[in-house]
Motif scaffolding. Structure first.
Motif, mmCIF file in Angstrom:
data_model
loop_
_atom_site.group_PDB
_atom_site.id
_atom_site.type_symbol
_atom_site.label_atom_id
_atom_site.label_comp_id
_atom_site.label_asym_id
_atom_site.label_seq_id
_atom_site.Cartn_x
_atom_site.Cartn_y
_atom_site.Cartn_z
ATOM 1 N N ALA A 1 -15.231 1.685 -2.506
ATOM 2 C CA ALA A 1 -15.910 2.402 -1.547
ATOM 3 C C ALA A 1 -16.556 3.776 -2.171
ATOM 4 N N GLY A 2 -16.066 4.033 -3.243
ATOM 5 C CA GLY A 2 -16.307 5.293 -3.970
ATOM 6 C C GLY A 2 -15.917 6.441 -3.224
ATOM 7 N N ASP A 3 -14.653 6.518 -2.371
ATOM 8 C CA ASP A 3 -14.009 7.504 -1.713
ATOM 9 C C ASP A 3 -13.271 7.873 -2.333
ATOM 10 N N ASN A 4 -13.344 9.015 -3.218
ATOM 11 C CA ASN A 4 -12.475 9.686 -4.218
ATOM 12 C C ASN A 4 -11.535 10.450 -3.475
ATOM 13 N N ALA A 5 -11.828 11.044 -2.408
ATOM 14 C CA ALA A 5 -10.842 11.701 -1.659
ATOM 15 C C ALA A 5 -9.683 10.869 -1.055
ATOM 16 N N THR A 6 -9.871 9.766 -0.416
ATOM 17 C CA THR A 6 -8.872 8.710 -0.099
ATOM 18 C C THR A 6 -8.312 8.385 -1.428
ATOM 19 N N GLU A 7 -8.885 7.897 -2.441
ATOM 20 C CA GLU A 7 -8.471 7.472 -3.782
ATOM 21 C C GLU A 7 -7.248 8.752 -4.236
ATOM 22 N N GLY A 8 -7.736 9.755 -4.101
ATOM 23 C CA GLY A 8 -6.606 10.897 -4.860
ATOM 24 C C GLY A 8 -5.443 10.984 -3.894
ATOM 25 N N MET A 9 -5.592 11.063 -2.487
ATOM 26 C CA MET A 9 -4.402 10.946 -1.708
ATOM 27 C C MET A 9 -3.452 10.042 -1.665
ATOM 28 N N ALA A 10 -4.159 8.751 -2.056
ATOM 29 C CA ALA A 10 -3.249 7.513 -2.177
ATOM 30 C C ALA A 10 -2.047 7.864 -3.147
ATOM 31 N N ASP A 11 -2.372 8.534 -4.155
ATOM 32 C CA ASP A 11 -1.716 8.810 -5.426
ATOM 33 C C ASP A 11 -0.221 9.484 -4.695
ATOM 34 N N ASP A 12 -0.700 10.397 -3.880
ATOM 35 C CA ASP A 12 0.638 11.251 -3.213
ATOM 36 C C ASP A 12 1.423 10.306 -2.426
ATOM 37 N N TRP A 13 0.662 9.714 -1.530
ATOM 38 C CA TRP A 13 1.159 8.862 -0.550
ATOM 39 C C TRP A 13 2.293 7.703 -1.555
ATOM 40 N N THR A 14 1.738 7.311 -2.551
ATOM 41 C CA THR A 14 2.590 6.348 -3.210
ATOM 42 C C THR A 14 3.831 7.096 -3.702
ATOM 43 N N ASP A 15 3.878 8.084 -4.185
ATOM 44 C CA ASP A 15 4.716 9.031 -4.663
ATOM 45 C C ASP A 15 5.896 9.249 -3.572
ATOM 46 N N GLN A 16 5.237 9.581 -2.288
ATOM 47 C CA GLN A 16 6.080 9.854 -1.497
ATOM 48 C C GLN A 16 7.000 8.441 -1.082
ATOM 49 N N ALA A 17 6.190 7.415 -0.647
ATOM 50 C CA ALA A 17 6.914 5.962 -0.686
ATOM 51 C C ALA A 17 7.904 5.761 -1.525
ATOM 52 N N GLN A 18 7.486 5.790 -2.904
ATOM 53 C CA GLN A 18 8.368 5.530 -4.062
ATOM 54 C C GLN A 18 9.677 6.420 -4.100
ATOM 55 N N GLN A 19 9.573 7.852 -3.660
ATOM 56 C CA GLN A 19 10.587 8.417 -3.645
ATOM 57 C C GLN A 19 11.562 7.943 -2.485
ATOM 58 N N ARG A 20 11.081 7.500 -1.057
ATOM 59 C CA ARG A 20 11.859 6.984 -0.211
ATOM 60 C C ARG A 20 12.501 5.907 -0.636
ATOM 61 N N VAL A 21 11.851 4.919 -1.516
ATOM 62 C CA VAL A 21 12.561 3.628 -2.026
ATOM 63 C C VAL A 21 13.805 4.069 -3.104
ATOM 64 N N TRP A 22 13.393 4.910 -3.943
ATOM 65 C CA TRP A 22 14.470 5.623 -4.909
ATOM 66 C C TRP A 22 15.302 5.915 -4.044
ATOM 67 N N PHE A 23 15.550 6.995 -3.037
ATOM 68 C CA PHE A 23 16.431 7.376 -2.367
ATOM 69 C C PHE A 23 17.641 6.220 -1.638
ATOM 70 N N LEU A 24 16.639 5.541 -1.104
ATOM 71 C CA LEU A 24 17.413 4.569 -0.215
ATOM 72 C C LEU A 24 18.041 3.175 -1.067
ATOM 73 N N SER A 25 17.429 3.277 -2.243
ATOM 74 C CA SER A 25 18.034 2.108 -3.264
ATOM 75 C C SER A 25 19.444 3.023 -3.867
ATOM 76 N N SER A 26 19.213 4.167 -4.102
ATOM 77 C CA SER A 26 20.450 4.942 -4.499
ATOM 78 C C SER A 26 21.629 4.797 -3.713
ATOM 79 N N ILE A 27 21.445 4.731 -2.516
ATOM 80 C CA ILE A 27 22.657 4.603 -1.462
ATOM 81 C C ILE A 27 23.217 3.513 -1.507
ATOM 82 N N LEU A 28 22.324 2.377 -1.832
ATOM 83 C CA LEU A 28 22.869 0.992 -2.025
ATOM 84 C C LEU A 28 23.678 0.840 -3.175
ATOM 85 N N GLY A 29 23.488 1.566 -4.210
ATOM 86 C CA GLY A 29 24.149 1.533 -5.469
ATOM 87 C C GLY A 29 23.500 0.533 -6.619
#
Length: 151
Positions: free
Chosen positions: A123-151
């Protein structure tokens, strides 16, 4: 521009993502309220921190929908109808089952964020496109933390 197909697709994708954020927020708060066991304190705090992070992004995503000329979700029913995050209404869920469910849901959220980024690119929405990188990083960090608890 909001009338073109790419922007309509972006709005639709963002509303699906918004629904997922709300659903995952509620599920995470549910687990925060009901976690029990030896890791209660740490998980109680972690779930609350993650829920706060999720909720903070709901307004950001909704505003991206509005800035693209669309309407956002209007009700719990609209959220339920659009989310791919499954509810967990069970009582007495094991703490590690909670951790695993949230890990899997956050991993699914990463895929939905990537779809939103692709739609934003189209859609040519570079603002949302850039924000999505931050959202991805935050979600991946949650996955990492939760995965680390499980061992």
């Amino acid at each position: 521009m909001p009338g073109d197909n790419a922007t309509k697709a972006l709005i639709d994708t963002l509303n699906g993502l918004l629904a997922d954020y709300f659903a995952l927020y509620i599920k995470t708060k549910n687990y925060h309220w009901h976690v029990k066991g030896p890791q209660f304190h740490d998980l109680h705090l972690l779930f609350d921190t993650q829920a706060t992070e999720l909720f903070a992004l709901t307004d950001v995503i909704a505003e991206r929908v509005r800035k693209n000329g669309g309407n956002t979700l209007t009700s719990i029913g609209a959220i339920a109808g659009r989310s791919v995050i499954a509810d967990d209404d069970r009582e007495g869920v094991d703490a590690m089952a909670m951790v695993a469910a949230l890990r899997d849901d956050n991993a699914a959220l990463v895929a939905r964020i990537r779809a939103a980024k692709a739609a934003a690119t189209e859609a040519g929405d570079n603002a949302t496109e850039g924000m999505a990188d931050d959202w991805t990083d935050q979600a991946q960090q949650r996955v990492w933390f939760l995965s680390s608890i499980l061992g």
